[in-house]
Design a protein around this motif. Structure first.
Motif, PDB file in Angstrom:
ATOM      1  N   ARG A   1       2.284  33.784  40.638  1.00 50.57           N
ATOM      2  CA  ARG A   1       1.982  33.517  41.717  1.00 50.57           C
ATOM      3  C   ARG A   1       1.201  31.890  42.303  1.00 50.57           C
ATOM      4  O   ARG A   1       0.975  32.122  43.264  1.00 50.57           O
ATOM      5  N   SER A   2       2.501  31.626  42.255  1.00 49.59           N
ATOM      6  CA  SER A   2       2.523  29.609  42.212  1.00 49.59           C
ATOM      7  C   SER A   2       3.207  29.739  42.910  1.00 49.59           C
ATOM      8  O   SER A   2       4.767  29.218  42.260  1.00 49.59           O
ATOM      9  N   SER A   3       3.800  28.741  44.341  1.00 54.74           N
ATOM     10  CA  SER A   3       4.965  28.623  44.622  1.00 54.74           C
ATOM     11  C   SER A   3       5.302  26.801  44.882  1.00 54.74           C
ATOM     12  O   SER A   3       3.928  26.096  44.362  1.00 54.74           O
ATOM     13  N   LEU A   4       6.402  26.285  43.760  1.00 52.89           N
ATOM     14  CA  LEU A   4       6.639  24.852  43.855  1.00 52.89           C
ATOM     15  C   LEU A   4       6.709  24.194  44.838  1.00 52.89           C
ATOM     16  O   LEU A   4       6.463  23.492  44.699  1.00 52.89           O
ATOM     17  N   ALA A   5       6.580  24.985  46.223  1.00 58.23           N
ATOM     18  CA  ALA A   5       6.302  23.583  47.587  1.00 58.23           C
ATOM     19  C   ALA A   5       4.787  23.867  48.042  1.00 58.23           C
ATOM     20  O   ALA A   5       4.794  22.708  48.296  1.00 58.23           O
ATOM     21  N   THR A   6       4.079  24.072  46.761  1.00 54.58           N
ATOM     22  CA  THR A   6       2.422  23.555  46.550  1.00 54.58           C
ATOM     23  C   THR A   6       2.557  22.551  45.727  1.00 54.58           C
ATOM     24  O   THR A   6       1.777  21.784  46.076  1.00 54.58           O
ATOM     25  N   LEU A   7       3.464  21.714  45.213  1.00 53.27           N
ATOM     26  CA  LEU A   7       3.241  21.171  43.866  1.00 53.27           C
ATOM     27  C   LEU A   7       3.492  19.688  44.383  1.00 53.27           C
ATOM     28  O   LEU A   7       3.325  18.223  43.577  1.00 53.27           O
TER      29      LEU A   7
ATOM     30  N   GLU B   1       9.937  18.232  47.737  1.00 58.15           N
ATOM     31  CA  GLU B   1       8.803  17.666  46.667  1.00 58.15           C
ATOM     32  C   GLU B   1       7.984  17.895  45.706  1.00 58.15           C
ATOM     33  O   GLU B   1       7.604  17.510  44.659  1.00 58.15           O
ATOM     34  N   GLY B   2       7.483  19.663  45.755  1.00 58.24           N
ATOM     35  CA  GLY B   2       6.988  19.998  43.959  1.00 58.24           C
ATOM     36  C   GLY B   2       8.249  19.593  42.748  1.00 58.24           C
ATOM     37  O   GLY B   2       7.578  20.124  42.195  1.00 58.24           O
ATOM     38  N   VAL B   3       8.479  20.610  42.888  1.00 58.42           N
ATOM     39  CA  VAL B   3       9.891  20.070  42.143  1.00 58.42           C
ATOM     40  C   VAL B   3       9.979  19.241  41.564  1.00 58.42           C
ATOM     41  O   VAL B   3       9.995  18.340  40.471  1.00 58.42           O
ATOM     42  N   ASP B   4      10.291  17.975  42.567  1.00 57.88           N
ATOM     43  CA  ASP B   4       9.764  16.110  42.070  1.00 57.88           C
ATOM     44  C   ASP B   4       8.456  15.868  41.298  1.00 57.88           C
ATOM     45  O   ASP B   4       9.067  15.269  40.207  1.00 57.88           O
TER      46      ASP B   4
END
Length: 239
Positions: free
Chosen positions: A31-37, A135-138
């Motif tokens: 329940r945590s999106s990569l887009a927040t990272l 950006e979160g993936v990176d």
């Protein structure tokens, strides 16, 4: 093999079929999106009053997952060298993002139960979302690379299905879910990571195994598959 899982039940449930117990689960973040990272977002904090609102979530597990999302805990976990494998899937990225005090968090079903009213919402199908996601993936990949190396990452390349074991449920899937739109977004995400990781890091099963189980323990959905899918994934990891 020590494994951490970052994604949803489509990845976590694989371990339920690992009868030889060759995969040892170290941690599971859902329940945590990569887009927040992204590094800028992860550096921001949320005030205590919003953490207090998480007490409105009755399930301790669900509450812990939302709190973990608030803290971007997966980055801390990925920064530890206590694992051999990091299994990631992108199905959690179906959720929109919610902005709280300038910080973006995942607007999951569990988050909504907290009663927190966000300042704004970022649509999961927007260009801004995909930019944030990259950006979160990176940032996550850099963290893993600095810890155990990118070779520890495995991407569960899975898609939503429009086919269920019960034909009537197939009709329901197609009526309730925007399957094609979500799969198109997944294609863009897979293309991005496939330009970063070697082909051996991308795990994909035959699409014929992507069949929704009408009697799945978590209920009918486009990504709750029959047992054959999970058994095949176990064979891949234990090969």
């Amino acid at each position: 093999m020590r494994a951490k899982i970052y994604g949803g039940c489509v990845s976590r449930d694989i371990l339920n079929f690992d009868e030889a117990e060759l995969i040892k689960l170290v941690s599971y973040n859902a329940r945590s999106s990569l887009a927040t990272l992204g590094s800028n977002n992860a550096a921001k904090n949320i005030s205590k009053k919003h953490y207090d609102s998480l007490l409105n979530i009755e399930s301790k597990f669900q509450r812990r997952m939302v709190e973990s999302d608030f803290n971007n805990q997966i980055l801390e976990s990925a920064g530890k060298g206590d694992y051999d494998l990091l299994l990631i899937d992108f199905l959690v990225d179906r959720f929109h993002l919610a902005e709280i005090e300038g910080k973006l968090v995942t607007r999951s079903v569990e988050f909504l139960r907290s009663g927190i009213k966000p300042d704004r919402v970022v649509n999961t199908f927007s260009d801004q979302y995909l930019k944030l996601w990259k950006e979160g993936v990176d940032n996550l990949f850099n963290t893993v690379n600095n810890t155990v190396g990118l070779e520890a990452i495995r991407i569960n390349k899975v898609y939503w299905t429009s086919v269920a074991t019960n034909p009537q449920d197939s009709m329901m899937l197609n009526e309730k879910w925007d399957i094609e739109k979500n799969n198109a977004k997944l294609d863009a995400m897979y293309e991005y990571v496939e330009n970063i990781l070697p082909s051996s890091s991308i795990i994909e099963v035959d699409k014929n195994l992507l069949v929704a189980d009408s009697d799945h323990k978590w209920g009918l959905s486009p990504f709750h598959f029959t047992d054959d899918y999970y058994r095949r994934m176990v064979k891949i990891f234990n090969a």
